[in-house]
Motif scaffolding. Sequence first.
Motif, PDB file in Angstrom:
ATOM      1  N   THR A   3     -13.417 -32.570 -13.037  1.00 13.43           N
ATOM      2  CA  THR A   3     -12.072 -32.023 -13.195  1.00 13.43           C
ATOM      3  C   THR A   3     -11.530 -31.556 -11.851  1.00 13.43           C
ATOM      4  O   THR A   3     -10.355 -31.781 -11.527  1.00 13.43           O
ATOM      5  N   GLU A   4     -12.382 -30.949 -11.054  1.00 14.04           N
ATOM      6  CA  GLU A   4     -11.961 -30.467  -9.734  1.00 14.04           C
ATOM      7  C   GLU A   4     -11.506 -31.622  -8.846  1.00 14.04           C
ATOM      8  O   GLU A   4     -10.497 -31.534  -8.159  1.00 14.04           O
ATOM      9  N   ALA A   5     -12.226 -32.722  -8.874  1.00 16.65           N
ATOM     10  CA  ALA A   5     -11.852 -33.890  -8.075  1.00 16.65           C
ATOM     11  C   ALA A   5     -10.533 -34.488  -8.551  1.00 16.65           C
ATOM     12  O   ALA A   5      -9.693 -34.899  -7.741  1.00 16.65           O
ATOM     13  N   ILE A   6     -10.334 -34.510  -9.850  1.00 19.67           N
ATOM     14  CA  ILE A   6      -9.074 -35.021 -10.409  1.00 19.67           C
ATOM     15  C   ILE A   6      -7.915 -34.140  -9.968  1.00 19.67           C
ATOM     16  O   ILE A   6      -6.869 -34.630  -9.533  1.00 19.67           O
ATOM     17  N   LEU A   7      -8.088 -32.834 -10.064  1.00 18.80           N
ATOM     18  CA  LEU A   7      -7.022 -31.911  -9.662  1.00 18.80           C
ATOM     19  C   LEU A   7      -6.737 -32.014  -8.168  1.00 18.80           C
ATOM     20  O   LEU A   7      -5.581 -31.934  -7.737  1.00 18.80           O
ATOM     21  N   GLN A   8      -7.775 -32.203  -7.392  1.00 18.74           N
ATOM     22  CA  GLN A   8      -7.599 -32.342  -5.948  1.00 18.74           C
ATOM     23  C   GLN A   8      -6.792 -33.606  -5.641  1.00 18.74           C
ATOM     24  O   GLN A   8      -5.878 -33.586  -4.819  1.00 18.74           O
ATOM     25  N   ALA A   9      -7.107 -34.703  -6.303  1.00 17.88           N
ATOM     26  CA  ALA A   9      -6.366 -35.951  -6.108  1.00 17.88           C
ATOM     27  C   ALA A   9      -4.925 -35.795  -6.598  1.00 17.88           C
ATOM     28  O   ALA A   9      -3.986 -36.305  -5.987  1.00 17.88           O
ATOM     29  N   PHE A  10      -4.756 -35.067  -7.690  1.00 19.54           N
ATOM     30  CA  PHE A  10      -3.426 -34.837  -8.264  1.00 19.54           C
ATOM     31  C   PHE A  10      -2.509 -34.135  -7.259  1.00 19.54           C
ATOM     32  O   PHE A  10      -1.335 -34.471  -7.138  1.00 19.54           O
TER      33      PHE A  10
END
Length: 76
Positions: A3-10
């Motif tokens: 989830t953290e990686a997704i939010l970072q990419a977002f």
Amino acid sequence: MSTEAILQAFTLLEPAQQIQLVEDMWDRIAQSEEPPPLTAEQREELTRRRAAYVSGASQGRSWSDVKNTLLGSDGR
């Protein structure tokens, strides 16, 4: 992917792209055959409301009454 990686990419997306992505994600969720499960708190609230309705403690209101309250008695 976490989830953290997704939010970072977002956060790397432009605001318009972020909005579009969220809309696309919401559309996919809405197309799901299975509704999301209720939380314990939601289930408790529904149980409480149903019990109040069945016991007569909560009579509910008609849609026309609610609509008139929200829009004013003249319907606007």
